[in-house]
Design a protein around this motif. Sequence first.
Motif, PDB file in Angstrom:
ATOM      1  N   GLU A   1     104.715  49.983 -40.295  1.00 22.73           N
ATOM      2  CA  GLU A   1     103.926  48.820 -40.706  1.00 22.73           C
ATOM      3  C   GLU A   1     102.765  49.265 -41.587  1.00 22.73           C
ATOM      4  OE1 GLU A   1     100.839  46.285 -38.282  1.00 22.73           O
ATOM      5  OE2 GLU A   1     102.892  45.699 -37.717  1.00 22.73           O
ATOM      6  N   PHE A   2     102.641  48.609 -42.727  1.00 22.09           N
ATOM      7  CA  PHE A   2     101.573  48.915 -43.681  1.00 22.09           C
ATOM      8  C   PHE A   2     100.740  47.666 -43.924  1.00 22.09           C
ATOM      9  CE2 PHE A   2     104.913  51.903 -44.452  1.00 22.09           C
ATOM     10  CZ  PHE A   2     104.273  53.084 -44.766  1.00 22.09           C
ATOM     11  N   GLY A   3      99.465  47.862 -44.199  1.00 19.93           N
ATOM     12  CA  GLY A   3      98.588  46.754 -44.501  1.00 19.93           C
ATOM     13  C   GLY A   3      97.405  47.221 -45.303  1.00 19.93           C
ATOM     14  N   GLN A   4      96.597  46.275 -45.708  1.00 21.38           N
ATOM     15  CA  GLN A   4      95.399  46.597 -46.479  1.00 21.38           C
ATOM     16  C   GLN A   4      94.200  46.591 -45.564  1.00 21.38           C
ATOM     17  OE1 GLN A   4      95.433  43.841 -49.692  1.00 21.38           O
ATOM     18  NE2 GLN A   4      97.075  44.903 -50.722  1.00 21.38           N
ATOM     19  N   GLY A   5      93.398  47.609 -45.693  1.00 23.30           N
ATOM     20  CA  GLY A   5      92.202  47.732 -44.874  1.00 23.30           C
ATOM     21  C   GLY A   5      92.526  48.154 -43.451  1.00 23.30           C
ATOM     22  N   ILE A   6      91.550  48.732 -42.812  1.00 26.16           N
ATOM     23  CA  ILE A   6      91.706  49.112 -41.410  1.00 26.16           C
ATOM     24  C   ILE A   6      90.430  48.744 -40.671  1.00 26.16           C
ATOM     25  CG2 ILE A   6      93.381  50.957 -41.790  1.00 26.16           C
ATOM     26  CD1 ILE A   6      91.109  52.951 -41.718  1.00 26.16           C
ATOM     27  N   GLY A   7      90.507  48.703 -39.362  1.00 22.85           N
ATOM     28  CA  GLY A   7      89.332  48.391 -38.549  1.00 22.85           C
ATOM     29  C   GLY A   7      88.810  46.999 -38.827  1.00 22.85           C
ATOM     30  N   SER A   8      87.495  46.868 -39.002  1.00 19.29           N
ATOM     31  CA  SER A   8      86.882  45.557 -39.225  1.00 19.29           C
ATOM     32  C   SER A   8      87.200  45.004 -40.610  1.00 19.29           C
ATOM     33  CB  SER A   8      85.363  45.648 -39.043  1.00 19.29           C
ATOM     34  OG  SER A   8      84.814  46.515 -40.011  1.00 19.29           O
ATOM     35  N   ARG A   9      87.671  45.854 -41.520  1.00 19.63           N
ATOM     36  CA  ARG A   9      88.034  45.391 -42.870  1.00 19.63           C
ATOM     37  C   ARG A   9      89.539  45.141 -42.998  1.00 19.63           C
ATOM     38  NH1 ARG A   9      84.114  47.375 -47.169  1.00 19.63           N
ATOM     39  NH2 ARG A   9      82.293  47.884 -45.955  1.00 19.63           N
ATOM     40  N   ARG A  10      90.177  44.986 -41.891  1.00 14.98           N
ATOM     41  CA  ARG A  10      91.629  44.809 -41.853  1.00 14.98           C
ATOM     42  C   ARG A  10      92.016  43.430 -42.365  1.00 14.98           C
ATOM     43  NH1 ARG A  10      95.266  46.612 -36.862  1.00 14.98           N
ATOM     44  NH2 ARG A  10      97.131  45.458 -37.354  1.00 14.98           N
TER      45      ARG A  10
ATOM     46  N   ASP B   1      95.324  41.099 -42.456  1.00 13.50           N
ATOM     47  CA  ASP B   1      96.680  40.966 -41.932  1.00 13.50           C
ATOM     48  C   ASP B   1      97.576  40.079 -42.791  1.00 13.50           C
ATOM     49  OD1 ASP B   1      96.176  42.661 -39.830  1.00 13.50           O
ATOM     50  OD2 ASP B   1      95.672  41.058 -38.428  1.00 13.50           O
ATOM     51  N   SER B   2      97.076  39.558 -43.895  1.00  7.18           N
ATOM     52  CA  SER B   2      97.881  38.654 -44.711  1.00  7.18           C
ATOM     53  C   SER B   2      98.929  39.385 -45.538  1.00  7.18           C
ATOM     54  CB  SER B   2      96.986  37.829 -45.639  1.00  7.18           C
ATOM     55  OG  SER B   2      96.314  38.690 -46.549  1.00  7.18           O
ATOM     56  N   GLY B   3      98.702  40.653 -45.852  1.00  7.82           N
ATOM     57  CA  GLY B   3      99.627  41.374 -46.715  1.00  7.82           C
ATOM     58  C   GLY B   3     100.401  42.466 -46.012  1.00  7.82           C
ATOM     59  N   ILE B   4     100.782  42.248 -44.761  1.00  6.97           N
ATOM     60  CA  ILE B   4     101.497  43.274 -44.007  1.00  6.97           C
ATOM     61  C   ILE B   4     102.930  43.383 -44.520  1.00  6.97           C
ATOM     62  CG2 ILE B   4     102.437  43.882 -41.748  1.00  6.97           C
ATOM     63  CD1 ILE B   4      99.946  42.689 -40.507  1.00  6.97           C
ATOM     64  N   VAL B   5     103.357  44.612 -44.752  1.00  7.21           N
ATOM     65  CA  VAL B   5     104.748  44.893 -45.100  1.00  7.21           C
ATOM     66  C   VAL B   5     105.249  45.941 -44.114  1.00  7.21           C
ATOM     67  CG1 VAL B   5     104.140  46.627 -46.837  1.00  7.21           C
ATOM     68  CG2 VAL B   5     106.370  45.567 -46.910  1.00  7.21           C
ATOM     69  N   THR B   6     106.466  45.731 -43.623  1.00  8.40           N
ATOM     70  CA  THR B   6     107.058  46.657 -42.663  1.00  8.40           C
ATOM     71  C   THR B   6     108.367  47.171 -43.228  1.00  8.40           C
ATOM     72  OG1 THR B   6     106.067  45.436 -40.829  1.00  8.40           O
ATOM     73  CG2 THR B   6     107.885  46.924 -40.297  1.00  8.40           C
ATOM     74  N   LEU B   7     108.484  48.484 -43.300  1.00  4.55           N
ATOM     75  CA  LEU B   7     109.737  49.096 -43.719  1.00  4.55           C
ATOM     76  C   LEU B   7     110.539  49.423 -42.468  1.00  4.55           C
ATOM     77  CD1 LEU B   7     108.603  51.571 -46.535  1.00  4.55           C
ATOM     78  CD2 LEU B   7     109.220  49.150 -46.705  1.00  4.55           C
ATOM     79  N   ALA B   8     111.740  48.877 -42.381  1.00  2.00           N
ATOM     80  CA  ALA B   8     112.651  49.174 -41.275  1.00  2.00           C
ATOM     81  C   ALA B   8     113.543  50.315 -41.741  1.00  2.00           C
ATOM     82  CB  ALA B   8     113.475  47.947 -40.915  1.00  2.00           C
TER      83      ALA B   8
ATOM     84  N   VAL C   1     103.752  53.034 -36.488  1.00  2.00           N
ATOM     85  CA  VAL C   1     105.205  53.173 -36.523  1.00  2.00           C
ATOM     86  C   VAL C   1     105.689  52.930 -35.098  1.00  2.00           C
ATOM     87  CG1 VAL C   1     107.158  54.667 -37.057  1.00  2.00           C
ATOM     88  CG2 VAL C   1     105.029  54.915 -38.344  1.00  2.00           C
ATOM     89  N   ARG C   2     106.660  52.058 -34.961  1.00  2.00           N
ATOM     90  CA  ARG C   2     107.196  51.754 -33.640  1.00  2.00           C
ATOM     91  C   ARG C   2     108.715  51.815 -33.690  1.00  2.00           C
ATOM     92  NH1 ARG C   2     109.013  46.486 -33.949  1.00  2.00           N
ATOM     93  NH2 ARG C   2     108.104  45.285 -35.644  1.00  2.00           N
ATOM     94  N   ALA C   3     109.300  51.976 -32.530  1.00  2.00           N
ATOM     95  CA  ALA C   3     110.754  52.058 -32.424  1.00  2.00           C
ATOM     96  C   ALA C   3     111.315  50.739 -31.937  1.00  2.00           C
ATOM     97  CB  ALA C   3     111.150  53.175 -31.462  1.00  2.00           C
ATOM     98  N   GLY C   4     112.502  50.431 -32.409  1.00  2.00           N
ATOM     99  CA  GLY C   4     113.259  49.276 -31.950  1.00  2.00           C
ATOM    100  C   GLY C   4     114.724  49.661 -31.974  1.00  2.00           C
ATOM    101  N   GLY C   5     115.244  50.151 -30.862  1.00  2.00           N
ATOM    102  CA  GLY C   5     116.614  50.660 -30.836  1.00  2.00           C
ATOM    103  C   GLY C   5     116.706  51.917 -31.682  1.00  2.00           C
TER     104      GLY C   5
END
Length: 190
Positions: free
Chosen positions: A136-145, A147-154, A126-130
């Motif tokens: 930011e959500f995605g499938q898998g973490i670490g070496s099984r990450r 990045d093709s299905g990243i979804v970010t809720l603003a 979770v990051r701030a922008g103003g």
Amino acid sequence: MALVAQRAVFGRAIPLLLVVSSLACSAADPKSESGAGRRVQLIVPLDSIALAEAGVIASERLAQHFADGQGFSRFTLEARADWFTDSLVALLRADMNDPSGDLGYVNFDPFTGAQDDVPPVQLRRVRAGGDTAYAEFGQGIGSRRDDSGIVTLALVRSERRWQIADILHSDASLAAGLRAYRDTLALSRP
């Protein structure tokens, strides 16, 4: 004046020191040069507690969405309208209520960016922008990450609660796509 308050984050009460300063304005003459009667809005950067809250809310929203079988329809929107900002709800309603009966811009699940069900995603950061928190959500973490299905809720903090202002995928913004589609339709109609 300083006040001590507590916020519950991840089920734990965390004491916060809130510093409240008062702005003295004379209400006698709303047109005076002193600025009396004008509304002042202070923009405060998001702190780590606010980001944690936004991350929890975003995670709860996605978990509920996945638990309910994914998909997105007029019924889903109406049942979850309080999840979204008023402006995003208005864009989604306009898209779903096209008088021509055509399928609108949202012909996919905006939470997944897909028409088919996808495996659940995990909160990555979770990051701030103003005044906006980006979860930011995605499938898998670490070496099984993956990045093709990243979804970010603003998310933005309204007077009531954290609400979703936009859903971002690697190549698109839901709000921007809805606006562009609406504008294209407006130009193509007599």
